[in-house]
Write a protein that holds these residues in place. Structure first.
Motif, PDB file in Angstrom:
ATOM      1  N   GLU A   5       0.902  -1.220   0.078  1.00  0.00           N
ATOM      2  CA  GLU A   5       0.150   0.088   0.048  1.00  0.00           C
ATOM      3  C   GLU A   5       1.002   1.373  -0.006  1.00  0.00           C
ATOM      4  OE1 GLU A   5      -3.537  -2.182   2.437  1.00  0.00           O
ATOM      5  OE2 GLU A   5      -2.339  -0.686   3.621  1.00  0.00           O
ATOM      6  N   LEU A   6       2.145   1.367   0.889  1.00  0.00           N
ATOM      7  CA  LEU A   6       2.732   2.385   0.922  1.00  0.00           C
ATOM      8  C   LEU A   6       3.343   2.633  -0.412  1.00  0.00           C
ATOM      9  CD1 LEU A   6       4.168   2.036   4.415  1.00  0.00           C
ATOM     10  CD2 LEU A   6       2.424   3.676   3.920  1.00  0.00           C
ATOM     11  N   ARG A   7       4.029   1.452  -1.000  1.00  0.00           N
ATOM     12  CA  ARG A   7       4.636   1.539  -2.453  1.00  0.00           C
ATOM     13  C   ARG A   7       3.660   2.212  -3.514  1.00  0.00           C
ATOM     14  NH1 ARG A   7       9.823   0.100  -1.844  1.00  0.00           N
ATOM     15  NH2 ARG A   7      10.388  -1.215  -0.411  1.00  0.00           N
ATOM     16  N   ALA A   8       2.367   1.730  -3.245  1.00  0.00           N
ATOM     17  CA  ALA A   8       1.611   2.204  -4.460  1.00  0.00           C
ATOM     18  C   ALA A   8       1.285   3.589  -3.998  1.00  0.00           C
ATOM     19  CB  ALA A   8       0.146   1.255  -4.349  1.00  0.00           C
ATOM     20  N   GLN A  29      -3.867  -0.994 -12.922  1.00  0.00           N
ATOM     21  CA  GLN A  29      -4.615   0.213 -12.342  1.00  0.00           C
ATOM     22  C   GLN A  29      -5.240   0.007 -11.327  1.00  0.00           C
ATOM     23  OE1 GLN A  29      -7.467   1.915 -12.860  1.00  0.00           O
ATOM     24  NE2 GLN A  29      -6.870   3.339 -11.376  1.00  0.00           N
ATOM     25  N   PRO A  30      -6.409  -1.026 -11.563  1.00  0.00           N
ATOM     26  CA  PRO A  30      -7.142  -1.093 -10.418  1.00  0.00           C
ATOM     27  C   PRO A  30      -6.646  -1.857  -9.282  1.00  0.00           C
ATOM     28  CG  PRO A  30      -8.252  -2.031 -12.263  1.00  0.00           C
ATOM     29  CD  PRO A  30      -6.589  -1.681 -12.699  1.00  0.00           C
ATOM     30  N   GLN A  35      -5.166  -0.579  -3.431  1.00  0.00           N
ATOM     31  CA  GLN A  35      -4.201  -0.475  -2.511  1.00  0.00           C
ATOM     32  C   GLN A  35      -4.276   0.795  -1.880  1.00  0.00           C
ATOM     33  OE1 GLN A  35      -2.487  -3.023  -1.202  1.00  0.00           O
ATOM     34  NE2 GLN A  35      -3.094  -4.215  -2.806  1.00  0.00           N
ATOM     35  N   ILE A  36      -4.411   1.829  -2.777  1.00  0.00           N
ATOM     36  CA  ILE A  36      -4.491   3.428  -2.308  1.00  0.00           C
ATOM     37  C   ILE A  36      -5.850   3.541  -1.382  1.00  0.00           C
ATOM     38  CG2 ILE A  36      -4.776   5.776  -2.723  1.00  0.00           C
ATOM     39  CD1 ILE A  36      -2.602   4.988  -5.030  1.00  0.00           C
ATOM     40  N   ASN A  37      -6.968   2.857  -1.734  1.00  0.00           N
ATOM     41  CA  ASN A  37      -8.172   2.969  -0.965  1.00  0.00           C
ATOM     42  C   ASN A  37      -8.050   2.195   0.266  1.00  0.00           C
ATOM     43  OD1 ASN A  37      -9.736   4.387  -2.897  1.00  0.00           O
ATOM     44  ND2 ASN A  37     -10.427   2.558  -4.146  1.00  0.00           N
TER      45      ASN A  37
END
Length: 97
Positions: A5-8, A29-30, A35-37
């Motif tokens: 998530e941090l990498r994204a 992309q999804p 991950q960001i969500n």
């Protein structure tokens, strides 16, 4: 909170777009969006304002960015140290009485 998530998050900041971040990380992309969500839900704040032409970092996202980079730097350092250790030959000590 997970490393991916941090990498994204950091990759999206650096690329300015989730599709470019996905390509850089080898994800779809999804997957980056997911991950960001997840990270946003865990932190309880929006990190980006999404636009058709990219993703703009929010004030809260800008505050999180240095810490995210620091955590990833530590994780990379741990991996480097472990890899270095695995390349170091193990020497046996023999003692005779």
């Amino acid at each position: 909170m997970h490393e991916r998530e941090l990498r994204a998050f950091v990759a999206t900041v650096e690329a300015g777009r989730m599709d470019r971040a996905a390509k850089a990380l080898g994800y779809s992309q999804p997957a980056i969006s997911y991950q960001i969500n997840c990270l946003e839900q865990e932190l309880g704040t929006r990190l980006f304002v999404r636009h058709p032409d990219g993703a703009q970092l929010t004030r809260e996202g800008a505050m999180v960015l240095p810490a995210a980079r620091a955590v990833l730097s530590l994780v990379d350092g741990i991996r480097d140290a472990a890899a270095q250790q695995s390349r170091t030959p193990v020497r046996k000590l023999r003692a005779a009485c």
